[in-house]
Scaffold this active site. Structure first.
Site, PDB file in Angstrom:
ATOM      1  N   SER A 109       0.386  -0.911  -0.022  1.00 15.58           N
ATOM      2  CA  SER A 109      -0.078  -0.574   0.058  1.00 15.58           C
ATOM      3  C   SER A 109       0.818   0.882   0.219  1.00 15.58           C
ATOM      4  CB  SER A 109      -0.548   0.273   1.133  1.00 15.58           C
ATOM      5  OG  SER A 109      -1.454   0.950   1.310  1.00 15.58           O
TER       6      SER A 109
ATOM      7  N   TYR B 229      -1.962  -0.294  10.277  1.00 17.91           N
ATOM      8  CA  TYR B 229      -2.452  -0.670   8.921  1.00 17.91           C
ATOM      9  C   TYR B 229      -0.755  -0.384   8.179  1.00 17.91           C
ATOM     10  CZ  TYR B 229      -3.856  -1.536   4.217  1.00 17.91           C
ATOM     11  OH  TYR B 229      -3.649  -1.467   2.470  1.00 17.91           O
TER      12      TYR B 229
ATOM     13  N   LYS C  30       1.726  -3.472   6.478  1.00 19.10           N
ATOM     14  CA  LYS C  30       1.685  -4.054   5.059  1.00 19.10           C
ATOM     15  C   LYS C  30       2.675  -3.440   4.663  1.00 19.10           C
ATOM     16  CE  LYS C  30      -2.006  -4.656   3.549  1.00 19.10           C
ATOM     17  NZ  LYS C  30      -2.240  -5.858   2.235  1.00 19.10           N
TER      18      LYS C  30
HETATM   19  N1  UFG Z   1     -12.979  11.741   2.272  1.00 20.20           N
HETATM   20  C1  UFG Z   1     -13.391  12.397   2.674  1.00 20.20           C
HETATM   21  N2  UFG Z   1     -15.014  12.050   3.018  1.00 20.20           N
HETATM   22  C2  UFG Z   1     -15.561  11.063   3.290  1.00 20.20           C
HETATM   23  C3  UFG Z   1     -14.523   9.788   2.349  1.00 20.20           C
HETATM   24  C4  UFG Z   1     -13.106  10.735   2.185  1.00 20.20           C
HETATM   25  O1  UFG Z   1     -13.201  14.032   2.154  1.00 20.20           O
HETATM   26  O2  UFG Z   1     -16.551  10.665   3.496  1.00 20.20           O
HETATM   27  C5  UFG Z   1     -11.766  11.727   1.419  1.00 20.20           C
HETATM   28  C6  UFG Z   1     -10.660  11.622   2.516  1.00 20.20           C
HETATM   29  O3  UFG Z   1     -10.338  12.017   3.497  1.00 20.20           O
HETATM   30  C7  UFG Z   1      -8.992  11.776   1.716  1.00 20.20           C
HETATM   31  C8  UFG Z   1      -9.730  11.322   0.502  1.00 20.20           C
HETATM   32  O4  UFG Z   1     -11.290  11.658   0.290  1.00 20.20           O
HETATM   33  O5  UFG Z   1      -8.641  12.349   1.336  1.00 20.20           O
HETATM   34  C9  UFG Z   1      -9.348   9.688   0.569  1.00 20.20           C
HETATM   35  O6  UFG Z   1      -9.934   8.621   1.342  1.00 20.20           O
HETATM   36  P1  UFG Z   1     -10.319   7.448   1.330  1.00 20.20           P
HETATM   37  O7  UFG Z   1     -10.771   6.756   2.365  1.00 20.20           O
HETATM   38  O8  UFG Z   1     -11.373   6.767  -0.465  1.00 20.20           O
HETATM   39  O9  UFG Z   1      -9.353   6.286   0.807  1.00 20.20           O
HETATM   40  P2  UFG Z   1      -7.400   6.907   1.742  1.00 20.20           P
HETATM   41  O10 UFG Z   1      -6.850   7.699   0.929  1.00 20.20           O
HETATM   42  O11 UFG Z   1      -7.243   7.327   2.811  1.00 20.20           O
HETATM   43  O12 UFG Z   1      -7.465   5.405   1.656  1.00 20.20           O
HETATM   44  C10 UFG Z   1      -6.416   4.685   0.153  1.00 20.20           C
HETATM   45  C11 UFG Z   1      -6.801   3.473   0.705  1.00 20.20           C
HETATM   46  C12 UFG Z   1      -6.472   2.631   1.096  1.00 20.20           C
HETATM   47  C13 UFG Z   1      -4.703   2.966   1.693  1.00 20.20           C
HETATM   48  C14 UFG Z   1      -4.225   4.450   1.482  1.00 20.20           C
HETATM   49  C15 UFG Z   1      -3.291   4.548   1.688  1.00 20.20           C
HETATM   50  O13 UFG Z   1      -7.792   2.837   0.363  1.00 20.20           O
HETATM   51  O14 UFG Z   1      -6.123   1.455   1.965  1.00 20.20           O
HETATM   52  O15 UFG Z   1      -5.290   4.931   0.633  1.00 20.20           O
HETATM   53  O16 UFG Z   1      -2.766   5.487   3.256  1.00 20.20           O
HETATM   54  F1  UFG Z   1      -4.085   2.618   2.918  1.00 20.20           F
END
Ligand code: UFG
Length: 330
Positions: free
Chosen positions: A122, A146, A150
Site C-alpha cells: 500500500s 495498517y 504492510k
Molecule cells: N474523504 C472525504 N470524505 C469521505 C471519505 C473520504 O473527504 O467521506 C477523503 C479522505 O479524507 C481522503 C480522500 O477522501 O483525503 C480519500 O479517502 P479514502 O478513504 O477513499 O482513501 P484513503 O486515501 O484514505 O485510503 C487509501 C486506501 C487505503 C490506504 C491509503 C494509503 O484505501 O487502503 O489510501 O494512505 F491505506
C-alpha cells in the site's frame, strides 16, 4: 503469459481487489483456487469457475488441507484488514490478521515448495512523504498500524526469500476504484469509508450528502489529493507480476497508481458530471492521519513490468464505479 503447470491461489479472492483478480485470471484461462474467511469479502463476488475454500489464513490446518488437495504454482495474496482508522483503534487485530496471517501462509508455502507470490502492499507504507510523486526508493515511515503491517509484510518476505528462496512482487497500490465491466462485481465494503463509493451512494439516493474531511490542506483547493487507479488495471499489474516472476526475475516492489492527483472536490465534481446528480457536499473537520497529497510515480512498473493502466481519466473510472453503484448485486 507462459504455460503454467499449476493453479493460481488467490488468498482473499472474495474481497474488492481479489475478486477482480479472480475474474481477470479466469478470463485469461487460468485455473483458480480462492481462499477467503468472508470476514469482509462476499461469497457472491467469487467467480463461479473458481474453486472456493472458506477459511482463515491464520489456521495452518486449513491451509494444509487446501495445499494438499490443490496443485498451486502461484499465490496472489490480498487477505488483509485495510481500514486505516480501525487500525489505529485496534492495532492488535491488524498485526494478527495481516502480519501473523502472512507468517502462517508463508510457513505453509515453504512446506509445500511454492516459491512465487505476488502480494498487496500500500501507499500507506510511505506515510507522509516529503516529495511528490512518490518513488519506490523513498523513505517508508507509516503513520498508522495498517501501513506498518504492510511494511512489516514486505520485510518478512525479504527475509523469507533469503532463507527459503520464495520470490515475491510487492505491489503498493494507491487509491483503488472502479468496477468490472460486466457489472457483476464492484466495490462493496461494509461499513463503507472510501470517497468514491460514498459519493456515488449520495448520487444514487442512499446517502444524504458527502462530507469533505478538511479544506485547509496544503493542496490546489485545500482538499486532500489522491492518485486513483482502476481495480481492473491493478488486476492487470498482478498478471504482469506473475509473468515477471515466471521469467525468473528477482523480487521487487512496484508502485501502482495513475500518476495524476485529484482533490476530494475534483472527485465530487467529476461524479456530478458522470451521474448527472447534484451530490450535496459539506465541509467537516479533517480526518485523523490523512496526508495532504499522495501521488505515485509508477514508471518502474511501466518500464519493468510493461504495465500501463487502460483507464486513464477520472471520468472513465467513476463511470465504471457508477455502473456498479446504480445496481449493486451485493
Ligand atoms: N474523504 C472525504 N470524505 C469521505 C471519505 C473520504 O473527504 O467521506 C477523503 C479522505 O479524507 C481522503 C480522500 O477522501 O483525503 C480519500 O479517502 P479514502 O478513504 O477513499 O482513501 P484513503 O486515501 O484514505 O485510503 C487509501 C486506501 C487505503 C490506504 C491509503 C494509503 O484505501 O487502503 O489510501 O494512505 F491505506
Amino acid at each position: 503469459m507462459e504455460q503454467q503447470s499449476g493453479s493460481v491461489l488467490v488468498v482473499g479472492g472474495a474481497g474488492y481487489i481479489g475478486s477482480h483478480m479472480v475474474y481477470r485470471l479466469i478470463e485469461q484461462g487460468k485455473d483458480v483456487v480462492v481462499i477467503d474467511n468472508l470476514s469482509t469479502g462476499h461469497q457472491e463476488a467469487i467467480h463461479e469457475k473458481a474453486r472456493f475454500y472458506k477459511g482463515d489464513i491464520c489456521n495452518r490446518e486449513f491451509l494444509e488441507q487446501v495445499l494438499e488437495r490443490e496443485q498451486i504454482e502461484y499465490v496472489i495474496h490480498f487477505a488483509a484488514n485495510s481500514l486505516v482508522k480501525e487500525s489505529t483503534q485496534n492495532p492488535l487485530k491488524y498485526y494478527v490478521n495481516n502480519l501473523y496471517g502472512t507468517i502462517v501462509l508463508l510457513e505453509a508455502l515453504v512446506e509445500h515448495h511454492i516459491d512465487k507470490i505476488v502480494f498487496s502492499s500500500s501507499a500507506a507504507t510511505y506515510g507522509q512523504p516529503e516529495k511528490m510523486p512518490i518513488t519506490e526508493d523513498m523513505t517508508t515511515n507509516p503513520t498508522n498500524p495498517y501501513g506498518e503491517t504492510k511494511l512489516a509484510m514486505e520485510r518478512l518476505f525479504h527475509w523469507v526469500e533469503q532463507a527459503h528462496g520464495i520470490r515475491y512482487v510487492s505491489l503498493r497500490y494507491f487509491n483503488a476504484c472502479g468496477a468490472h465491466e460486466s457489472g457483476e462485481i464492484g466495490e462493496a465494503h461494509n461499513p463503507e469509508t472510501h470517497l468514491i463509493p460514498l459519493v456515488l451512494q449520495v448520487a444514487s439516493g442512499k446517502r444524504e450528502e458527502i462530507q469533505i474531511f478538511g479544506e485547509d490542506y496544503n493542496t490546489k483547493d485545500g482538499t486532500c489529493v489522491r492518485d486513483y487507479v482502476h481495480v481492473c488495471d491493478l488486476a492487470d499489474a498482478h498478471m504482469k507480476a506473475m509473468e515477471y516472476l515466471q521469467k525468473g526475475n528477482p523480487s521487487a516492489i512496484f508502485n501502482l497508481g495513475s500518476g495524476t492527483g485529484f482533490s476530494v472536490k475534483e472527485v465530487i465534481e467529476v461524479a456530478r458530471k458522470v451521474t448527472k446528480q447534484p451530490i450535496d457536499a459539506v465541509v467537516k473537520e479533517r480526518r485523523l492521519g490523512d496526508p495532504d497529497e499522495l501521488v505515485a510515480a509508477s514508471e518502474k512498473a511501466r518500464e519493468i513490468l510493461g504495465w500501463s493502466p487502460k483507464y486513464d481519466t477520472l471520468e472513465d473510472m467513476i463511470s465504471s464505479a457508477w455502473k456498479w453503484h446504480k445496481n449493486p448485486r451485493f
